[in-house]
Enzyme design. Sequence first.
Site, PDB file in Angstrom:
ATOM      1  N   HIS A   1       0.849  -1.190   0.000  1.00 25.70           N
ATOM      2  CA  HIS A   1       0.000   0.000   0.000  1.00 25.70           C
ATOM      3  C   HIS A   1       0.887   1.244   0.000  1.00 25.70           C
ATOM      4  O   HIS A   1       1.806   1.363   0.824  1.00 25.70           O
ATOM      5  CB  HIS A   1      -0.905   0.030   1.231  1.00 25.70           C
ATOM      6  CG  HIS A   1      -1.600   1.355   1.414  1.00 25.70           C
ATOM      7  ND1 HIS A   1      -1.271   2.239   2.428  1.00 25.70           N
ATOM      8  CD2 HIS A   1      -2.585   1.962   0.701  1.00 25.70           C
ATOM      9  CE1 HIS A   1      -2.025   3.309   2.342  1.00 25.70           C
ATOM     10  NE2 HIS A   1      -2.834   3.166   1.299  1.00 25.70           N
ATOM     11  N   SER A   2       0.659   2.159  -0.929  1.00 29.39           N
ATOM     12  CA  SER A   2       1.340   3.451  -0.966  1.00 29.39           C
ATOM     13  C   SER A   2       2.861   3.248  -1.030  1.00 29.39           C
ATOM     14  O   SER A   2       3.354   2.620  -1.976  1.00 29.39           O
ATOM     15  CB  SER A   2       0.897   4.294   0.237  1.00 29.39           C
ATOM     16  OG  SER A   2       1.225   5.647   0.061  1.00 29.39           O
ATOM     17  N   LEU A   3       3.631   3.746  -0.058  1.00 33.61           N
ATOM     18  CA  LEU A   3       5.072   3.498  -0.063  1.00 33.61           C
ATOM     19  C   LEU A   3       5.363   2.009  -0.180  1.00 33.61           C
ATOM     20  O   LEU A   3       6.291   1.594  -0.896  1.00 33.61           O
ATOM     21  CB  LEU A   3       5.711   4.053   1.207  1.00 33.61           C
ATOM     22  CG  LEU A   3       7.172   3.647   1.460  1.00 33.61           C
ATOM     23  CD1 LEU A   3       8.082   4.171   0.367  1.00 33.61           C
ATOM     24  CD2 LEU A   3       7.635   4.120   2.829  1.00 33.61           C
TER      25      LEU A   3
ATOM     26  N   ALA B   1       3.686  -0.219  -1.734  1.00 33.30           N
ATOM     27  CA  ALA B   1       3.509  -0.636  -3.121  1.00 33.30           C
ATOM     28  C   ALA B   1       4.702  -0.207  -3.965  1.00 33.30           C
ATOM     29  O   ALA B   1       5.101  -0.917  -4.897  1.00 33.30           O
ATOM     30  CB  ALA B   1       2.216  -0.061  -3.684  1.00 33.30           C
TER      31      ALA B   1
ATOM     32  N   ILE C   1      -1.547  -1.340  -4.114  1.00 33.65           N
ATOM     33  CA  ILE C   1      -2.689  -0.506  -3.752  1.00 33.65           C
ATOM     34  C   ILE C   1      -2.248   0.941  -3.618  1.00 33.65           C
ATOM     35  O   ILE C   1      -1.346   1.266  -2.832  1.00 33.65           O
ATOM     36  CB  ILE C   1      -3.315  -0.984  -2.425  1.00 33.65           C
ATOM     37  CG1 ILE C   1      -3.766  -2.450  -2.532  1.00 33.65           C
ATOM     38  CG2 ILE C   1      -4.504  -0.099  -2.030  1.00 33.65           C
ATOM     39  CD1 ILE C   1      -4.219  -3.038  -1.207  1.00 33.65           C
TER      40      ILE C   1
END
Length: 292
Positions: free
Chosen positions: A97-99, A101, A121
Amino acid sequence: MREFAVDTDFGRIAGLRGGAAGAPRVLALHGWLDNAASFVPLQPHLPGIELVAPDLPGHGASAHLPPAAEYTVVNAARAMFAVADALGWDRFGLLGHSLGAAVASVMAAAAPERIEGLVAIEALGALAEDIDRSALRLHRAFSEPRSARRALRVFPDIAAAVEARLATGGIEPAAARLLVERGVAPARFDDDRGGSLPAGCTWRSDPRLTRPTAIRMSEDQVRDLLGAIECPTRVVYANPAQPYFPESLRRARFACLRHGELVVLDGGHHLHMEQPEAVARAIGGHFAGPRH
């Protein structure tokens, strides 16, 4: 999910894990200044996999990097491979997720023979920098004294820390509380007799995580790495897009993938915490079995 910890060259990496041993293995990587609790709402909706969610170095209960080491996406990728090695995992899936990802994208490009599948994500690839701004970024990073230490903010209780997290925006109260509960440690102050007394709580993430990154990849470099990812990749974006990752950019990055599937869900940046059932449906059977 239950606690775990492994010793690596990056120090002790802690985190949470759940699911059945022997099931398809998935390493779940959280976002910047978040922690392993990011995956607590989602994990029960992903039956049939073994999910291990480490706290990235400097986050949650994991060790901070030594003062001479830099917090970079590449270093985080190396640290997460070290976790997989400590677990005895040769091949595994990645959920980020975010970083997280961004880190997972680098891992999948760097060692495609080890990664069976990727779900990204709300990010795909790392934050990039225009080439003509590289020197300015480097100058800003070196202008901040490495020895400078920011005073840690102390909160009287968990509720106050949650309010501070909510004030930054982009997250709902229940999700913020999960992250804060894992993201703080007791604070203490010295008394007149040389002892110490409790004084609420403070963030336990490394303050250096908020320093400017000295060097970032160019957009062309990011897209080249995305094109090198060999495993099936499912990308989950929230609608509307984040300002730092606008629709045109995130669509262009997705187009770089060899084997990509895209799902767009209405929701906020932490949709995997706030809408775990919908995100689990979007992930579907992506990690259903090994892809040797």
